[in-house]
Design a protein around this motif. Structure first.
Motif, PDB file in Angstrom:
ATOM      1  N   PRO A  97     -28.962  -3.511  30.645  1.00 29.19           N
ATOM      2  CA  PRO A  97     -30.251  -3.138  30.052  1.00 29.19           C
ATOM      3  C   PRO A  97     -30.478  -3.757  28.676  1.00 29.19           C
ATOM      4  N   THR A  98     -29.401  -3.935  27.924  1.00 30.80           N
ATOM      5  CA  THR A  98     -29.529  -4.556  26.598  1.00 30.80           C
ATOM      6  C   THR A  98     -29.973  -6.007  26.715  1.00 30.80           C
ATOM      7  N   LEU A  99     -29.376  -6.743  27.641  1.00 26.14           N
ATOM      8  CA  LEU A  99     -29.769  -8.144  27.830  1.00 26.14           C
ATOM      9  C   LEU A  99     -31.178  -8.236  28.401  1.00 26.14           C
ATOM     10  N   ALA A 100     -31.550  -7.279  29.245  1.00 29.01           N
ATOM     11  CA  ALA A 100     -32.925  -7.261  29.761  1.00 29.01           C
ATOM     12  C   ALA A 100     -33.917  -7.065  28.626  1.00 29.01           C
ATOM     13  N   ALA A 101     -33.533  -6.280  27.622  1.00 30.77           N
ATOM     14  CA  ALA A 101     -34.420  -6.018  26.488  1.00 30.77           C
ATOM     15  C   ALA A 101     -34.658  -7.254  25.644  1.00 30.77           C
ATOM     16  N   MET A 102     -33.757  -8.231  25.700  1.00 29.95           N
ATOM     17  CA  MET A 102     -33.925  -9.432  24.884  1.00 29.95           C
ATOM     18  C   MET A 102     -35.230 -10.153  25.192  1.00 29.95           C
ATOM     19  N   VAL A 103     -35.642 -10.144  26.452  1.00 34.61           N
ATOM     20  CA  VAL A 103     -36.831 -10.914  26.845  1.00 34.61           C
ATOM     21  C   VAL A 103     -38.098 -10.372  26.198  1.00 34.61           C
ATOM     22  N   PRO A 104     -38.437  -9.080  26.386  1.00 39.35           N
ATOM     23  CA  PRO A 104     -39.659  -8.595  25.729  1.00 39.35           C
ATOM     24  C   PRO A 104     -39.573  -8.626  24.212  1.00 39.35           C
ATOM     25  N   LEU A 105     -38.375  -8.441  23.661  1.00 38.40           N
ATOM     26  CA  LEU A 105     -38.251  -8.459  22.201  1.00 38.40           C
ATOM     27  C   LEU A 105     -38.552  -9.841  21.644  1.00 38.40           C
ATOM     28  N   PHE A 106     -37.998 -10.855  22.253  1.00 36.63           N
ATOM     29  CA  PHE A 106     -38.268 -12.208  21.757  1.00 36.63           C
ATOM     30  C   PHE A 106     -39.735 -12.570  21.929  1.00 36.63           C
ATOM     31  N   LEU A 107     -40.270 -12.341  23.113  1.00 35.77           N
ATOM     32  CA  LEU A 107     -41.645 -12.755  23.389  1.00 35.77           C
ATOM     33  C   LEU A 107     -42.649 -12.003  22.515  1.00 35.77           C
ATOM     34  N   ALA A 108     -42.433 -10.700  22.332  1.00 41.06           N
ATOM     35  CA  ALA A 108     -43.403  -9.896  21.593  1.00 41.06           C
ATOM     36  C   ALA A 108     -43.293 -10.078  20.086  1.00 41.06           C
TER      37      ALA A 108
END
Length: 247
Positions: free
Chosen positions: A65-76
């Motif tokens: 779940p932590t690695l999944a969170a990287m995507v929206p965090l970077f993009l947003a």
């Protein structure tokens, strides 16, 4: 302009924004990096063993779940504000103000693309973790989906706040990257949440993706996590709307 034309124009803007965003090497790197990390972590033998310090979970279990969170965090928090700041810096928004294409439509199209990419990235990474490395799905999937959706809107609102005031790409990066790093920390990227001191864990609950990770793990009151995320979404959106400048 009729409704059909408006929908067609928005669809065209969205496709154009998707193509422009995916041409950026940084966007591709940040979309692919979490996928690569999940595969690497999943193939490290030590990460496949349950650990007492993680509450009996494996390293791969807590990091999916932590690695999944990287995507929206970077993009947003970097992709969105840097793109909008770049448009502002180059005078694109000013030129749009005298064209048939509304600047607000451009922003809506960009947010739509980023939200779609973020959702796809989260689904892909979690899917790899569950199917390839037998990561257990959360017991209450509905709560987790709600928290990820609200977490996405929360950080999009923060990204819009940065985009509202950043006059250049450098300024957008200077404002957005610290917010991204803070959320990385709260989500357990640098070291697992289970190994954080109690005070840091308590603070992390009030950072968007710290709240999301607690919802995934079933820690704390779900209503509190969702309230935190809704608060960021509402307040961030209001501040961004009041401070946003097209030039």
């Amino acid at each position: 302009m009729n409704i059909a034309m408006t929908r067609k124009g928005f669809r065209t803007l969205t496709i154009t924004q998707a193509r422009l965003l995916l041409r950026e090497p940084a966007a591709l790197i940040w979309l692919l990096l979490p996928v690569l990390l999940v595969i690497v972590f999943g193939n490290i033998p030590a990460f496949q063993s349950a650990q007492a310090s993680l509450g009996g979970k494996r390293v791969i279990d807590v990091y999916v779940p932590t690695l999944a969170a990287m995507v929206p965090l970077f993009l947003a928090l970097t992709g969105l504000p840097m793109t909008m700041a770049g448009y502002r810096e180059k005078g694109v928004l000013r030129r749009l103000s005298v064209s048939p294409v509304p600047a607000a439509g451009l922003l809506a199209a960009l947010v739509t693309v980023i939200a779609a990419l973020a959702a796809a990235g989260v689904v892909l990474i979690v899917g790899i973790g569950v199917l390839a490395f037998h990561v257990a799905a959360p017991a209450n999937m509905g709560s987790v989906i709600a928290s990820f959706l609200l977490g996405g809107t929360a950080v999009l609102a923060l990204g819009l706040m940065v985009a509202a005031v950043a006059r250049s790409g450098a300024m957008a990066s200077a404002l957005g990257v610290p917010l991204m790093v803070l959320n990385f920390f709260a989500s357990g990227l640098y070291f697992p949440i289970a190994q954080m001191p109690h005070l840091l864990r308590t603070i992390a609950e009030f950072i968007p993706f710290g709240a999301v990770m607690d919802a995934w793990a079933g820690q704390g009151a779900l209503w509190q996590h969702l309230a935190v995320l809704a608060g960021y979404t509402i307040l961030g959106s209001l501040v961004a709307a009041r401070t946003f400048r097209w030039e």
